[in-house]
Design a protein around this motif. Structure first.
Motif, PDB file in Angstrom:
ATOM      1  N   ASN A 136       0.791  -1.241   0.000  1.00 20.16           N
ATOM      2  CA  ASN A 136       0.000   0.000   0.000  1.00 20.16           C
ATOM      3  C   ASN A 136       0.819   1.285   0.000  1.00 20.16           C
ATOM      4  OD1 ASN A 136      -2.330  -1.431  -0.069  1.00 20.16           O
ATOM      5  ND2 ASN A 136      -2.817  -1.194   2.102  1.00 20.16           N
ATOM      6  N   ARG A 137       1.868   1.306   0.824  1.00 23.29           N
ATOM      7  CA  ARG A 137       2.577   2.559   1.030  1.00 23.29           C
ATOM      8  C   ARG A 137       3.910   2.656   0.309  1.00 23.29           C
ATOM      9  NH1 ARG A 137       1.248   6.073   5.131  1.00 23.29           N
ATOM     10  NH2 ARG A 137      -0.800   5.602   5.982  1.00 23.29           N
ATOM     11  N   HIS A 138       4.503   1.516  -0.001  1.00 24.78           N
ATOM     12  CA  HIS A 138       5.879   1.554  -0.479  1.00 24.78           C
ATOM     13  C   HIS A 138       5.955   1.757  -1.998  1.00 24.78           C
ATOM     14  CE1 HIS A 138      10.154   0.929   0.052  1.00 24.78           C
ATOM     15  NE2 HIS A 138      10.135   0.191  -1.038  1.00 24.78           N
ATOM     16  N   VAL A 139       6.546   2.851  -2.409  1.00 26.62           N
ATOM     17  CA  VAL A 139       6.570   3.221  -3.823  1.00 26.62           C
ATOM     18  C   VAL A 139       7.973   3.123  -4.389  1.00 26.62           C
ATOM     19  CG1 VAL A 139       6.223   5.126  -5.453  1.00 26.62           C
ATOM     20  CG2 VAL A 139       4.630   4.790  -3.555  1.00 26.62           C
ATOM     21  N   GLU A 140       8.072   2.541  -5.578  1.00 32.99           N
ATOM     22  CA  GLU A 140       9.324   2.609  -6.329  1.00 32.99           C
ATOM     23  C   GLU A 140       9.037   3.220  -7.685  1.00 32.99           C
ATOM     24  OE1 GLU A 140      11.985  -0.825  -6.570  1.00 32.99           O
ATOM     25  OE2 GLU A 140      10.856  -1.686  -4.886  1.00 32.99           O
ATOM     26  N   ILE A 141       9.712   4.303  -7.963  1.00 31.42           N
ATOM     27  CA  ILE A 141       9.529   4.939  -9.264  1.00 31.42           C
ATOM     28  C   ILE A 141      10.433   4.239 -10.267  1.00 31.42           C
ATOM     29  CG2 ILE A 141       9.719   7.079 -10.573  1.00 31.42           C
ATOM     30  CD1 ILE A 141       9.200   8.566  -7.954  1.00 31.42           C
ATOM     31  N   ILE A 142       9.823   3.637 -11.287  1.00 28.21           N
ATOM     32  CA  ILE A 142      10.582   2.895 -12.285  1.00 28.21           C
ATOM     33  C   ILE A 142      10.991   3.804 -13.429  1.00 28.21           C
ATOM     34  CG2 ILE A 142      10.555   0.901 -13.838  1.00 28.21           C
ATOM     35  CD1 ILE A 142      10.110   0.128 -10.934  1.00 28.21           C
ATOM     36  N   ASP A 143      10.046   4.621 -13.880  1.00 27.15           N
ATOM     37  CA  ASP A 143      10.316   5.487 -15.028  1.00 27.15           C
ATOM     38  C   ASP A 143      10.040   6.937 -14.640  1.00 27.15           C
ATOM     39  OD1 ASP A 143      10.430   6.841 -17.410  1.00 27.15           O
ATOM     40  OD2 ASP A 143       9.281   5.352 -18.538  1.00 27.15           O
ATOM     41  N   LEU A 144      11.094   7.565 -14.092  1.00 27.54           N
ATOM     42  CA  LEU A 144      10.929   8.927 -13.575  1.00 27.54           C
ATOM     43  C   LEU A 144      10.507   9.902 -14.664  1.00 27.54           C
ATOM     44  CD1 LEU A 144      11.197  11.004 -11.276  1.00 27.54           C
ATOM     45  CD2 LEU A 144      13.620  11.208 -11.845  1.00 27.54           C
ATOM     46  N   ASP A 145      11.114   9.777 -15.848  1.00 26.64           N
ATOM     47  CA  ASP A 145      10.773  10.706 -16.928  1.00 26.64           C
ATOM     48  C   ASP A 145       9.294  10.632 -17.273  1.00 26.64           C
ATOM     49  OD1 ASP A 145      13.281  11.687 -17.057  1.00 26.64           O
ATOM     50  OD2 ASP A 145      13.910  10.475 -18.775  1.00 26.64           O
ATOM     51  N   ALA A 146       8.793   9.403 -17.343  1.00 31.24           N
ATOM     52  CA  ALA A 146       7.371   9.240 -17.663  1.00 31.24           C
ATOM     53  C   ALA A 146       6.510   9.860 -16.572  1.00 31.24           C
ATOM     54  CB  ALA A 146       7.035   7.767 -17.837  1.00 31.24           C
ATOM     55  N   LEU A 147       6.928   9.682 -15.314  1.00 32.39           N
ATOM     56  CA  LEU A 147       6.152  10.252 -14.213  1.00 32.39           C
ATOM     57  C   LEU A 147       6.172  11.769 -14.274  1.00 32.39           C
ATOM     58  CD1 LEU A 147       4.504   9.528 -11.686  1.00 32.39           C
ATOM     59  CD2 LEU A 147       6.592   9.805 -10.355  1.00 32.39           C
ATOM     60  N   LEU A 148       7.344  12.335 -14.541  1.00 34.40           N
ATOM     61  CA  LEU A 148       7.435  13.790 -14.672  1.00 34.40           C
ATOM     62  C   LEU A 148       6.567  14.273 -15.824  1.00 34.40           C
ATOM     63  CD1 LEU A 148      11.272  14.243 -14.061  1.00 34.40           C
ATOM     64  CD2 LEU A 148       9.421  14.950 -12.543  1.00 34.40           C
ATOM     65  N   GLY A 149       6.586  13.503 -16.908  1.00 38.61           N
ATOM     66  CA  GLY A 149       5.743  13.857 -18.054  1.00 38.61           C
ATOM     67  C   GLY A 149       4.269  13.832 -17.705  1.00 38.61           C
ATOM     68  N   ALA A 150       3.898  12.892 -16.846  1.00 37.31           N
ATOM     69  CA  ALA A 150       2.484  12.732 -16.494  1.00 37.31           C
ATOM     70  C   ALA A 150       1.971  13.854 -15.599  1.00 37.31           C
ATOM     71  CB  ALA A 150       2.271  11.395 -15.798  1.00 37.31           C
ATOM     72  N   CYS A 151       2.886  14.695 -15.104  1.00 34.89           N
ATOM     73  CA  CYS A 151       2.451  15.805 -14.247  1.00 34.89           C
ATOM     74  C   CYS A 151       1.773  16.910 -15.040  1.00 34.89           C
ATOM     75  CB  CYS A 151       3.640  16.416 -13.518  1.00 34.89           C
ATOM     76  SG  CYS A 151       4.364  15.325 -12.306  1.00 34.89           S
ATOM     77  N   GLU A 152       2.029  16.939 -16.323  1.00 35.70           N
ATOM     78  CA  GLU A 152       1.530  18.043 -17.132  1.00 35.70           C
ATOM     79  C   GLU A 152       1.465  17.569 -18.568  1.00 35.70           C
ATOM     80  OE1 GLU A 152       3.005  22.606 -18.036  1.00 35.70           O
ATOM     81  OE2 GLU A 152       3.645  21.570 -16.234  1.00 35.70           O
ATOM     82  N   GLU A 153       0.388  16.903 -18.881  1.00 35.59           N
ATOM     83  CA  GLU A 153       0.337  16.283 -20.185  1.00 35.59           C
ATOM     84  C   GLU A 153      -0.254  17.206 -21.229  1.00 35.59           C
ATOM     85  OE1 GLU A 153       0.640  11.593 -19.376  1.00 35.59           O
ATOM     86  OE2 GLU A 153      -1.002  12.762 -18.596  1.00 35.59           O
ATOM     87  N   THR A 154       0.373  17.281 -22.367  1.00 34.28           N
ATOM     88  CA  THR A 154      -0.126  18.127 -23.439  1.00 34.28           C
ATOM     89  C   THR A 154      -1.282  17.409 -24.117  1.00 34.28           C
ATOM     90  OG1 THR A 154       2.115  18.871 -23.725  1.00 34.28           O
ATOM     91  CG2 THR A 154       0.555  19.472 -25.426  1.00 34.28           C
ATOM     92  N   ALA A 155      -2.284  18.190 -24.486  1.00 33.32           N
ATOM     93  CA  ALA A 155      -3.470  17.618 -25.110  1.00 33.32           C
ATOM     94  C   ALA A 155      -3.093  16.843 -26.372  1.00 33.32           C
ATOM     95  CB  ALA A 155      -4.457  18.719 -25.446  1.00 33.32           C
ATOM     96  N   ALA A 156      -2.319  17.463 -27.238  1.00 33.53           N
ATOM     97  CA  ALA A 156      -1.912  16.809 -28.477  1.00 33.53           C
ATOM     98  C   ALA A 156      -1.090  15.567 -28.179  1.00 33.53           C
ATOM     99  CB  ALA A 156      -1.094  17.776 -29.330  1.00 33.53           C
ATOM    100  N   ALA A 157      -0.892  14.741 -29.173  1.00 31.83           N
ATOM    101  CA  ALA A 157      -0.152  13.489 -29.071  1.00 31.83           C
ATOM    102  C   ALA A 157      -1.124  12.366 -28.825  1.00 31.83           C
ATOM    103  CB  ALA A 157       0.857  13.499 -27.936  1.00 31.83           C
TER     104      ALA A 157
END
Lengths: 248, 248
Positions: free
Chosen positions: A227-248
Motif C-alpha cells: 500500500n505505502r511503499h513506492v518505487e519509481i521505475i520510469d521517472l521521466d514518464a512520471l514527470l511527463g504525467a504531471c503536465e500532459e499536453t493535449a496533443a499526441a
DNA sequence: CGTAGTTTTGAGTTTTGTCAATAACCGTGG
DNA sequence: CCACGGTTATTGACAAAACTCAAAACTACG
C-alpha cells in the motif's frame, strides 16, 4: 563536549548542532548566542502518526521546526468536506505569528519529531532579531509560491496529472532514513499519507486516486507494495504525467 | 498647504496623505520621514484594463501599492491552461521581494492605478526599516491565509459554490466609486473580470460559469445587466450558496 | 487465523467539459 | 440615432471525466 560558555557567548548548543533545521530551517538566521537562548526555551518532542496537534480556530500554542516526518494542515467545510492545504516536511517551520484568523487543523501524517518553541517566547525573540524576521519573511514567501503552484494543480490538472504531481512532490521532499541518494528525487520511499489524505490534498475521491495509481502501476511507471511503499521505475514518464499536453 | 519641512523632518507628503494605501497598505508602517523618502522614489501610474505588467519568469522591476482597480496574478501550464492564483485589490501591495523562482504573470483586470516603487530602492528601504519588514511579513501571512482559503474552494466546492464564492469575494473587496455603503459587502458592483477570467480563477470552463450565473439569476438571488453589472438581491441565499450542505 | 481497517475494482450516475450555434453587448462610423 | 463587425456571453446537445455506491481483496495486527 563541555558545556562551558566561551567569553563571547557564541557557542552553538550541542542539540542544535545535530539538528537538521540548523542549516536550512529558520534557525539558520540565528547567531550562536541567539541559538543558545532559543535552545533554552525549545523542546524536542515526538508524536505518533495521526495526532491532532491543534484543532480549528485555536491558536497553536507553540511554533516548531519539523525535524522528522510530515505534518498536514487542513481546512474543513461545515459538512465535513476536507481540503489539505499544505504538507510540511523537515526542515520546515510550523506556526503562524501574529495569530491566525484562518481556521486550520494541524495533524501529523506520519510519526513526527518537532523542535517546539512556546509561542510567547518566540514572539519576543522575533521582535529582537531582525535577522530572524527576514528569515521568516523569506520562508513565508516561499510557502506562498508553493501554495500558488499547488493551486494550478487543484484548479487545472486532470486526476492523472494530480496524482503524478503528488508523487513527484513527495519524491522531492521526503527524507529517507539512511539513503545516501541526495539527488533531486527519491525513487524509493513510503507514502506518508493514506489514500484518503491523498484525495483530500488533490481535491479528488479515494476511488479516483486509487484508480490512477493502478493505471500508473499497470503502465510500468511505478511499483507499489504494501500500500505505502513506492518505487519509481520510469521517472521521466512520471514527470511527463504531471503536465500532459493535449496533443499526441 | 506649505511645503516647509518642520524641524523633525516628519511631515507626511501631500501625495501620501490622500493615498488610500496610507491607512491599510504597506506604507502605514512608515514614519513621516520614511514616507517622505519613499515618496521621492515612488511614482503614481495608470494602466488600462488587460495590460500585461509583467510576464513569466521575469522579476517585476518595481513594487507597487494598488490604489484603484484589480490586478490578476496567473500561472500557466505549458499547453496554455491557465490558473489565476490571486486577485489584488486596493490597497494591496504587489511584488515579491528577494526575487521569485515562481513564474507568475501579472496583468491588470480592470483599469488600474498603481503607486510604483523601483525594486532596488524598495529593497534597501526594507533593509533599513524593521517596521516595514514586519508589515510586509504580516501582509504576506494574510495573503497565505487567503490563498489557502481559496484552495478549499478550488479543491472541494461544486461549480455553483465556486461561482457564489467568487461573487461574495468580489462583493467583499471591491471599491465602488462614490458609494457611501461601507458595510461588509457591496450589493451592487461591476464584475472586474470577464467570464473567461472567472473560469480561470475558479478552475472551471466559461460555459459552466455562465450556466451557474444564469441559475443564480433565474432563482432570483441576483440580477446581471450588461454582462458585468451585478446586483445582489438575496445576500443570505448567496452566502448560503457558497457552502451548501448535502442534506436538504 | 480472524478481524478491522484500508485499498482496489466494478457498475451506474452525475457533474462538468466540449463543440457548435445563437444572442447580447460595445464601439465605430455612417 | 441606427447599422455593422468584432468580441463576449448564453444556451443546447452530447461526450467524457470524475463521483457514488457496493462488493471484493488486501494488509496489519492481535
Amino acid at each position: 563536549m563541555t558545556d562551558n560558555e566561551p567569553p563571547g557567548g557564541a557557542r552553538i548548543p550541542q542539540l542544535c548542532q545535530q539538528c537538521t533545521a540548523r542549516h536550512k530551517g529558520i534557525c539558520g538566521a540565528l547567531t550562536g548566542a541567539e541559538l543558545a537562548r532559543m535552545n533554552k526555551i525549545s523542546d524536542q518532542r515526538k508524536f505518533p502518526a495521526n495526532t491532532t496537534l491543534y484543532g480549528d480556530s485555536q491558536d497553536v500554542p507553540y511554533f516548531a521546526n519539523v525535524l522528522e516526518g510530515v505534518i498536514k494542515l487542513s481546512k474543513y467545510l461545515s459538512d465535513g468536506r476536507q481540503q489539505i492545504v499544505a504538507l510540511q516536511f523537515a526542515p520546515d517551520f510550523m506556526g503562524r505569528p501574529f495569530s491566525s484568523s484562518s481556521e486550520l487543523s494541524v495533524e501529523t501524517a506520519s510519526d513526527v519529531t518537532l523542535c517546539t518553541i512556546p509561542r510567547r517566547g518566540f514572539e519576543t525573540f522575533l521582535a529582537d532579531s531582525p535577522g530572524l524576521q527576514e528569515r521568516l519573511l523569506r520562508q513565508t514567501l516561499i510557502e506562498l509560491d508553493e501554495t500558488r503552484e499547488w493551486m494550478v494543480t487543484l484548479g487545472r490538472k486532470t486526476a492523472r496529472e494530480k496524482v503524478a504531481s503528488f508523487l513527484v512532490r513527495i519524491a522531492a521532499h521526503i527524507q529517507v532514513p539512511d539513503s545516501d541518494d541526495d539527488s533531486r528525487y527519491q525513487l524509493v520511499f513510503d507514502l506518508p499519507l493514506t489514500r484518503t489524505d491523498m484525495a483530500d490534498f488533490l481535491g479528488l475521491t479515494v476511488e479516483t486516486v486509487s484508480r490512477q495509481l493502478s493505471k500508473l502501476r499497470k503502465s510500468g511507471i511505478l511499483e507499489i507494495t504494501h500500500n505505502r511503499h513506492v518505487e519509481i521505475i520510469d521517472l521521466d514518464a512520471l514527470l511527463g504525467a504531471c503536465e500532459e499536453t493535449a496533443a499526441a
